[in-house]
Write an enzyme that holds these catalytic residues in place. Sequence first.
Site, PDB file in Angstrom:
ATOM      1  N   LYS A 128       3.190   2.020  -7.967  1.00 21.22           N
ATOM      2  CA  LYS A 128       1.725   1.856  -8.047  1.00 21.22           C
ATOM      3  C   LYS A 128       1.241   0.579  -7.383  1.00 21.22           C
ATOM      4  O   LYS A 128       0.260   0.583  -6.665  1.00 21.22           O
ATOM      5  CB  LYS A 128       1.279   1.731  -9.508  1.00 21.22           C
ATOM      6  CG  LYS A 128       1.373   2.945 -10.330  1.00 21.22           C
ATOM      7  CD  LYS A 128       0.753   2.674 -11.702  1.00 21.22           C
ATOM      8  CE  LYS A 128       1.535   1.715 -12.570  1.00 21.22           C
ATOM      9  NZ  LYS A 128       2.806   2.179 -13.026  1.00 21.22           N
ATOM     10  N   THR A 129       1.938  -0.525  -7.684  1.00 22.87           N
ATOM     11  CA  THR A 129       1.451  -1.813  -7.175  1.00 22.87           C
ATOM     12  C   THR A 129       1.494  -1.834  -5.656  1.00 22.87           C
ATOM     13  O   THR A 129       0.512  -2.195  -4.997  1.00 22.87           O
ATOM     14  CB  THR A 129       2.297  -2.967  -7.759  1.00 22.87           C
ATOM     15  OG1 THR A 129       2.180  -2.920  -9.168  1.00 22.87           O
ATOM     16  CG2 THR A 129       1.815  -4.308  -7.249  1.00 22.87           C
ATOM     17  N   GLU A 173      -5.066  -0.167  -9.603  1.00 23.54           N
ATOM     18  CA  GLU A 173      -3.791   0.340 -10.093  1.00 23.54           C
ATOM     19  C   GLU A 173      -4.017   0.749 -11.545  1.00 23.54           C
ATOM     20  O   GLU A 173      -4.438  -0.067 -12.364  1.00 23.54           O
ATOM     21  CB  GLU A 173      -2.737  -0.776 -10.003  1.00 23.54           C
ATOM     22  CG  GLU A 173      -1.467  -0.423 -10.711  1.00 23.54           C
ATOM     23  CD  GLU A 173      -0.398  -1.515 -10.587  1.00 23.54           C
ATOM     24  OE1 GLU A 173      -0.522  -2.400  -9.712  1.00 23.54           O
ATOM     25  OE2 GLU A 173       0.560  -1.464 -11.361  1.00 23.54           O
TER      26      GLU A 173
END
Length: 765
Positions: A128-129, A173
């Site tokens: 995600k990051t 995020e």
Amino acid sequence: MTLASEVDLQQLFTREHHRIHLVGVAGSGMSGIAALLLELGHDVSGSDKVGSLETDRLQRLGLRFQAQHRAEDATEAELVIFSSAIRDDNPILVSACAAGKPLVRRAEALAAIMSGKRGIVIAGMHGKTTTSAMAAHVLREGGMHPSHYVGAEIPLLGSNAHWDPRGEYFVAEGDESDGTLRFFKPEHTLVLNIEEEHLDFYADLAAIETVFLQLLDQTSGAVFYCADDLHAGRICGSRDGSISFGFAPDADYRGTDIDLQDFASVFCVFRRGEKLGEAVLNVPGRHNVSNSLGVIALATELGIPFEKIVTSLRRFEHARRRFEIKYESDRFLLVDDYAHHPTEIRATLATAKSAGRNRVLTMFQPHRYSRTQALRREFGRAFDNADRILVTDIYPASEAPLPGISGQTIADEIVAHGHRAVSYQPRLERLHCDLGNMIAAGDLILSLGAGNIHEQLSILAADLVIAERLKEIVGEEGDVRLYEPLAKHTTLRVGGPAQFWVEPRNETAFAGLIRYCRRENLPLFVIGRGSNLLVRDGGIRGVVVHPCGGEFDRVEVAGNEITAGVGAKLKQVAYAGKAAELGGLEWMEGIPGAVGGGLRMNAGAMGAQTFEHIARIRYLDGEGNAHTKTPAELEIKYRHVPSLDHNYAVSAVFRGTSAAPEEIARRLDESQEKRRTTQPSAKSAGCIFKNPASGPAGKLVDELGLKNSRVGNARVSEVHGNFIVNEGGATAAEVLELIERIKQVARTQRGVELETEVQIVGEPA
Ligand code: EPU
């Protein structure tokens, strides 16, 4: 208490100005909220147990920070935001609640701020990051002025969160770990992958899916999903207007012809069968190619031209702790990665393997007891691409320990899976030593985990910079090792590690080391055969030079003179004398040390001592310059040569006297016999004490009845009272305690102040 939902948070956060307090502001997620609120013009205060780099940065932007949670620091606040790591009994929460102030969770605040823009949520268990940073970067380069919020500091983006009043979009995020995904009502959602994770919070996969489904139901625009992920495909695929990406032939945005290079990937991108062109991604790993296909799909659908996207991807740089290169040279590559789930570990190790170095050495810090317990089997199978694995104990996050669950659990699972090269080191602070001592040129060294293991890699990287310089000084023939256990190099077999263990093979290299240490202010210590040495358990900081091999081991006879390098054994000098029919040196047969130590200590036996037989010595001074001196030009004492305290001997010329071979042989036998009958054969450092004026120390210890007295595995020898023997596994602390006890008894019972002969060096453990 006022429920947050009763207040129009979007209005409050994005169109008004208030006094807001954040409880737990130092965390990576909360600090992002603080940054957004400051940029939105609010008066922001925050508290946490300790500050961080992030709170330092935020303070410069106007945050009022307190490194403790005190109700009085938040009395002025109109609203309180709290992290999910904060407990209900936190004094600020309790007092804000009593005062009826709105209490808002981190994710709720984020969702409200995001609702002031067109939201794009990046969700999934892994990646995600990186993906949200990549999306924010591509949109920014595409001129869209996006605001963003990602879970880590992103150097390329300038910060982990940013509010840009000029743009329409907000890339965030989404954190699924505590169910807060349900707060988001974005325009678009991008789902990377869905699998069992965070089982401390969710009962099972179905519970995880429920939260994702709610997010999808609340998404007004397109759902982007990875076609290669089983659960993402199943959950998102049937939705109207959903857009897939990945490697699958039927993916809407498909990557093909993937060429995974060392630190980049090149691939072709097709949209529904039509070739868009080639892309280069500057972060490694096949999983990141997949993530970038999601970003390409999103950015293309938002109208950014493919060429522009490709240029941005080429410039994209990783988030911190995502395959972050900490050190790189021809010989070594040190990489840190945040991977803490088996899938992530496998992906990162596959990337590491494909970097094409000789071996991949890994240190791993498991994260959370609950995850370790739930995924123990999967962890056991995740390390196949590592050649060596060191597992340390679990980073608990906020969890209490679970009985029987520790880093050992994972080490055991890896062994059960058939991978033998794994060990468990419960003490995190020792990892850099254990790993640093096993590295060889060509290795890739990887730290894995979401806790604080990266600090161990940073220490190793800093020391490796120095080790590489030392290696250049000693050249191809010399040797440099990090954190070499000194127990391997002392006859007593105790002692912690040498920070830098260096073996020069000639005088030039030795002189180079002296000059380098002086310039860099590094302590330098010289060790020979370690026969008269007691190294403490914390080892020796700085450079430990062990001159051996090459010039230092040479023994040459000319006339009645024997020239020996400091690395040669004293015993060798005695036997070289025998071969050349030179006597007077036979006593050296009984000394376990090398010439260097013999000189420094003015070692002796059988009534003789080293300097009685020396014609001249050659040494290097503190600046690395060589000198040759006769004994008359030096200060020499019983078991101590002050002239060599700050100079470093490199060779010595011994003088023998012509003698009949049988006579020499007889004296050698005599020395051997005396040693054999009066000294222990067990591991020792020779005599511990200097003989006091009153008589031999060994006799005194004997008379005091202290033979066989012990501390742990250190024992006073039964054979000779001036020897302490290591019965196996003794520590320096044990030996030192035994020494103290002997001194104490000698002092109180005989009034004798015993002085140690053995050299005691290093730091306590
Ligand atoms: N003695 C006892 N009990 C003991 C040990 C010794 O009564 O437990 C008596 C011996 O019987 C002898 C006297 O003490 O009458 C002296 O003992 P030893 O001959 O063993 O000599 P030392 O003074 O203890 C010195 C060196 C040794 C060297 C020997 C042999 C010192 C501190 N020690 O020992 O050197 O090997 O002579 O020549 O000068 C060393 O420096 O590390 C070392 C072992």
